[in-house]
Design a protein around this motif. Structure first.
Motif, PDB file in Angstrom:
ATOM      1  N   MET A   1       0.814  -1.209   0.000  1.00  0.00           N
ATOM      2  CA  MET A   1       0.000   0.000   0.000  1.00  0.00           C
ATOM      3  C   MET A   1       0.854   1.267   0.000  1.00  0.00           C
ATOM      4  N   GLN A   2       0.364   2.247  -0.766  1.00  0.00           N
ATOM      5  CA  GLN A   2       0.958   3.591  -0.838  1.00  0.00           C
ATOM      6  C   GLN A   2      -0.140   4.575  -0.471  1.00  0.00           C
ATOM      7  N   TRP A   3       0.184   5.579   0.359  1.00  0.00           N
ATOM      8  CA  TRP A   3      -0.900   6.463   0.779  1.00  0.00           C
ATOM      9  C   TRP A   3      -1.040   7.680  -0.111  1.00  0.00           C
ATOM     10  N   ASP A   4      -2.218   8.324   0.019  1.00  0.00           N
ATOM     11  CA  ASP A   4      -2.494   9.575  -0.671  1.00  0.00           C
ATOM     12  C   ASP A   4      -3.247  10.488   0.302  1.00  0.00           C
ATOM     13  N   ASP A   5      -3.805  11.578  -0.195  1.00  0.00           N
ATOM     14  CA  ASP A   5      -4.282  12.605   0.729  1.00  0.00           C
ATOM     15  C   ASP A   5      -5.440  12.147   1.610  1.00  0.00           C
ATOM     16  N   HIS A   6      -6.414  11.401   1.075  1.00  0.00           N
ATOM     17  CA  HIS A   6      -7.583  11.050   1.880  1.00  0.00           C
ATOM     18  C   HIS A   6      -7.243  10.081   3.004  1.00  0.00           C
TER      19      HIS A   6
ATOM     20  N   GLY B   1      14.073   4.873   9.611  1.00  0.00           N
ATOM     21  CA  GLY B   1      13.644   5.814  10.637  1.00  0.00           C
ATOM     22  C   GLY B   1      12.280   6.418  10.381  1.00  0.00           C
ATOM     23  N   GLY B   2      11.763   6.258   9.153  1.00  0.00           N
ATOM     24  CA  GLY B   2      10.413   6.709   8.853  1.00  0.00           C
ATOM     25  C   GLY B   2      10.255   8.182   8.592  1.00  0.00           C
ATOM     26  N   ALA B   3      11.344   8.908   8.294  1.00  0.00           N
ATOM     27  CA  ALA B   3      11.193  10.324   7.947  1.00  0.00           C
ATOM     28  C   ALA B   3      10.329  10.484   6.702  1.00  0.00           C
ATOM     29  N   HIS B   4      10.428   9.530   5.792  1.00  0.00           N
ATOM     30  CA  HIS B   4       9.454   9.401   4.710  1.00  0.00           C
ATOM     31  C   HIS B   4       9.121   7.923   4.606  1.00  0.00           C
ATOM     32  N   LEU B   5       8.015   7.605   3.940  1.00  0.00           N
ATOM     33  CA  LEU B   5       7.499   6.237   3.952  1.00  0.00           C
ATOM     34  C   LEU B   5       7.525   5.608   2.567  1.00  0.00           C
ATOM     35  N   GLY B   6       8.532   5.953   1.762  1.00  0.00           N
ATOM     36  CA  GLY B   6       8.716   5.297   0.476  1.00  0.00           C
ATOM     37  C   GLY B   6       9.294   3.908   0.655  1.00  0.00           C
ATOM     38  N   TRP B   7       8.931   3.007  -0.242  1.00  0.00           N
ATOM     39  CA  TRP B   7       9.401   1.629  -0.144  1.00  0.00           C
ATOM     40  C   TRP B   7       9.636   1.046  -1.533  1.00  0.00           C
ATOM     41  N   GLY B   8      10.270  -0.120  -1.565  1.00  0.00           N
ATOM     42  CA  GLY B   8      10.492  -0.837  -2.812  1.00  0.00           C
ATOM     43  C   GLY B   8      10.718  -2.307  -2.533  1.00  0.00           C
ATOM     44  N   ILE B   9      10.311  -3.147  -3.475  1.00  0.00           N
ATOM     45  CA  ILE B   9      10.594  -4.578  -3.375  1.00  0.00           C
ATOM     46  C   ILE B   9      11.162  -5.060  -4.707  1.00  0.00           C
TER      47      ILE B   9
ATOM     48  N   ILE C   1       9.035  -3.162  -7.758  1.00  0.00           N
ATOM     49  CA  ILE C   1       7.913  -2.272  -7.486  1.00  0.00           C
ATOM     50  C   ILE C   1       8.418  -1.160  -6.580  1.00  0.00           C
ATOM     51  N   LEU C   2       8.265   0.085  -7.032  1.00  0.00           N
ATOM     52  CA  LEU C   2       8.720   1.250  -6.286  1.00  0.00           C
ATOM     53  C   LEU C   2       7.533   2.127  -5.937  1.00  0.00           C
ATOM     54  N   ALA C   3       7.497   2.577  -4.682  1.00  0.00           N
ATOM     55  CA  ALA C   3       6.426   3.463  -4.236  1.00  0.00           C
ATOM     56  C   ALA C   3       7.031   4.598  -3.413  1.00  0.00           C
ATOM     57  N   PRO C   4       7.486   5.660  -4.077  1.00  0.00           N
ATOM     58  CA  PRO C   4       7.971   6.806  -3.311  1.00  0.00           C
ATOM     59  C   PRO C   4       6.833   7.450  -2.523  1.00  0.00           C
ATOM     60  N   ASP C   5       7.191   8.140  -1.449  1.00  0.00           N
ATOM     61  CA  ASP C   5       6.201   8.789  -0.584  1.00  0.00           C
ATOM     62  C   ASP C   5       5.903  10.180  -1.131  1.00  0.00           C
ATOM     63  N   LEU C   6       4.670  10.386  -1.592  1.00  0.00           N
ATOM     64  CA  LEU C   6       4.271  11.670  -2.164  1.00  0.00           C
ATOM     65  C   LEU C   6       3.469  12.505  -1.174  1.00  0.00           C
ATOM     66  N   ARG C   7       3.476  12.143   0.115  1.00  0.00           N
ATOM     67  CA  ARG C   7       2.693  12.883   1.110  1.00  0.00           C
ATOM     68  C   ARG C   7       3.488  13.355   2.321  1.00  0.00           C
ATOM     69  N   SER C   8       4.381  12.526   2.864  1.00  0.00           N
ATOM     70  CA  SER C   8       5.023  12.883   4.136  1.00  0.00           C
ATOM     71  C   SER C   8       5.815  14.172   4.061  1.00  0.00           C
ATOM     72  N   GLU C   9       6.473  14.423   2.939  1.00  0.00           N
ATOM     73  CA  GLU C   9       7.343  15.593   2.812  1.00  0.00           C
ATOM     74  C   GLU C   9       6.739  16.656   1.890  1.00  0.00           C
TER      75      GLU C   9
ATOM     76  N   MET D   1       4.851   3.262  -8.701  1.00  0.00           N
ATOM     77  CA  MET D   1       3.574   3.717  -8.181  1.00  0.00           C
ATOM     78  C   MET D   1       3.645   5.204  -7.852  1.00  0.00           C
ATOM     79  N   SER D   2       2.821   5.973  -8.527  1.00  0.00           N
ATOM     80  CA  SER D   2       2.704   7.409  -8.271  1.00  0.00           C
ATOM     81  C   SER D   2       1.238   7.674  -7.962  1.00  0.00           C
ATOM     82  N   SER D   3       0.919   7.929  -6.706  1.00  0.00           N
ATOM     83  CA  SER D   3      -0.487   7.992  -6.308  1.00  0.00           C
ATOM     84  C   SER D   3      -1.266   9.015  -7.122  1.00  0.00           C
ATOM     85  N   VAL D   4      -0.650  10.151  -7.460  1.00  0.00           N
ATOM     86  CA  VAL D   4      -1.261  11.080  -8.411  1.00  0.00           C
ATOM     87  C   VAL D   4      -0.634  10.817  -9.778  1.00  0.00           C
ATOM     88  N   PRO D   5      -1.417  10.885 -10.856  1.00  0.00           N
ATOM     89  CA  PRO D   5      -0.897  10.486 -12.175  1.00  0.00           C
ATOM     90  C   PRO D   5       0.350  11.260 -12.590  1.00  0.00           C
ATOM     91  N   LEU D   6       1.345  10.506 -13.052  1.00  0.00           N
ATOM     92  CA  LEU D   6       2.599  11.108 -13.484  1.00  0.00           C
ATOM     93  C   LEU D   6       2.457  11.774 -14.846  1.00  0.00           C
TER      94      LEU D   6
END
Length: 483
Positions: free
Chosen positions: A203-208, A258-266, A273-281, A311-316
């Motif tokens: 899961m990757q988060w977005d604004d809602h 440390g969780g300063a941002h919540l981007g992840w990859g496997i 699969i890459l999911a950068p964090d588009l909300r924390s920062e 994964m880009s929660s808002v369209p790239l």
């Protein structure tokens, strides 16, 4: 039907990582303090539950275990067997969903209507199992959690200047109650519960998942004491319910432990699969901060053979939204939508950062033996786009949104299609085109939907499942120009 042991909801499978030929999993359970979930049984292992969070009468439990990543596995819980189609080495299927709810009244919607597309996704898994389920943002709609408390009742329009520490502590408790209740209701839905017990989620988060427009709202709101309390509770619940994690105990796939941002990859066999964090920062002037950019730069420099799902929660890739922003400056009644447009990569405020991200994706795509596809949700429509990446390659952008959010009026889809007709070329020499889905006449499809990604013989293809129109023809994702 969901598996219940008295008042226990679960299991909800979450993928912690893929390493050493194993899928490392967390199974989440939501219940009470009084009743510990019975253990999970594997062929040679018994896994006991660990309590990871409590709020009021609700307790969240977790069990961590691993299974092979090259075959189907079975685990047993509550006298029932659950199969996991965990082979990530050959042919496999991924599901992609987003926007699991609505801004207003989501908790009161009738279940079979709300979860109709979840039921179809469940039937797809029964027909041909999914190895993983990707959630592209807005897994929970938390917009109403601020209601019912004096500090946040008027959020974001009105907030107190200097609330006391006691009042903020009471607000935190209020918000936790509301977030826990929403997640509990989501995971109790029988259509999702059946899938979640058998298909590991990422899961990757977005604004809602925080509140509508988080990061695009004025700093006076997001950096206020109320705003920071809201973000802290949303982040804590995001980690608990969407990752089975707590502070200081993040799965290995997270880029920043440390969780300063919540981007992840496997990484799996020929799949990243890459999911950068588009909300924390995020702020009104940027989408990603230093941590997320460090992740993207590190991954761009890392050698990888195969296919990357970005994964880009808002369209790239999207139309010329800057034209709409210009209209808002001269039409006062449209200015209430400013935050919605500022949320997008295509906003005037993010133009340079958008170019940087497009260049990063292009550079990844052009690596030898590598292909890349961008996956997005957020807009409550289904669409696709392509960017000419040079060297005879195309970057595909696939948008599937939403799984539960009802579609906007078809007139809005037609308007966006007309806007897309103008074209867009933010990265010189790499034009972007919005394209209809296979078999569709318009560029945007105003129907609820989800996306299926198939790898067969090493080749990837995408199929949208639309609520009214049904499944599209498969779209090849080989990176070559449309044939």
């Amino acid at each position: 039907m969901p598996v219940h042991h008295a008042n226990i909801i679960g299991p909800v499978l979450l993928l912690d990582d893929i390493a050493g030929g194993r899928l490392h999993l967390s199974a989440l359970f939501v219940g009470t303090k009084e009743e510990t979930p019975p253990p999970i049984y594997l062929s040679r292992q018994e896994v006991a539950a660990k309590r990871i969070a409590c709020q009021g009468a609700t307790t969240v439990w977790r069990m961590r275990f691993d299974v092979p990543s090259d075959r189907t596995s079975t685990y047993r819980w509550n006298d029932q067997d659950f199969d996991i189609a965990g082979d990530t080495t050959g042919d496999l299927r991924l599901a992609y969903v987003s926007c699991n709810g609505e801004e207003i009244g989501d908790m009161e919607r009738e279940g079979s209507e709300r979860n109709a597309m979840w039921a179809r996704l469940r039937d797809e898994h029964r027909h041909r199992p999914f190895a993983l389920m990707l959630h592209g943002g807005d897994q929970v709609y938390a917009d109403e959690v601020t209601q019912g408390h004096t500090l946040s009742e008027d959020w974001p329009d009105g907030i107190p200047d200097a609330p006391s520490a006691e009042a903020l502590a009471d607000l935190r408790d209020h918000l936790r109650d509301r977030f826990f209740a929403r997640y509990r209701a989501l995971y109790a839905a029988p259509e999702l519960a059946w899938l979640a017990a058998r298909v590991p989620s990422l899961m990757q988060w977005d604004d809602h998942d925080i509140c509508d427009g988080w990061g695009s709202l004025p700093r006076s709101r997001t950096e206020s004491a109320v705003g920071q309390t809201l973000f802290a509770v949303a982040r804590e619940c995001f980690l608990i319910f969407q990752h089975g994690a707590t502070e200081g105990d993040l799965p290995a796939r997270f880029f920043d432990s440390g969780g300063a941002h919540l981007g992840w990859g496997i990484r799996a066999a020929s799949l990243r699969i890459l999911a950068p964090d588009l909300r924390s920062e995020r702020s009104r002037k940027r989408i990603m901060g230093p941590g997320s950019w460090s992740q993207m730069e590190t991954e761009t420099q890392a050698a990888f053979q195969g296919h990357t799902m970005l994964m880009s929660s808002v369209p790239l890739l999207g139309p010329r939204m800057s034209l709409l922003e210009g209209l808002m400056r001269i039409i006062p009644r449209m200015q209430k939508y400013e935050d919605d447009l500022r949320d997008q990569w295509q906003s005037r405020a993010h133009r340079e950062e958008w170019r940087r991200m497009l260049a990063t994706a292009r550079d990844m795509l052009q690596q030898d033996g590598h292909n890349l596809t961008a996956l997005s949700g957020e807009i409550h429509l289904a669409t696709r786009a392509v960017m000419d990446a040079g060297r005879g390659q195309q970057l595909h952008q696939l948008v599937a949104s939403g799984i539960a959010h009802r579609a906007p009026p078809k007139g809005w889809a037609r308007f966006l299609g007309a806007l897309a007709w103008l074209g867009e070329n933010p990265l010189p020499g790499h034009p972007i085109r919005i394209q209809p889905l296979p078999g569709q006449r318009t560029r945007y499809s105003a129907e609820r939907n989800f996306l299926v990604l198939d790898r067969s013989g090493g080749d990837w293809a995408a199929t949208w499942h639309l609520e009214e129109s049904g499944p599209t023809a498969p779209l090849p994702l080989d990176g070559r120009p449309d044939r």
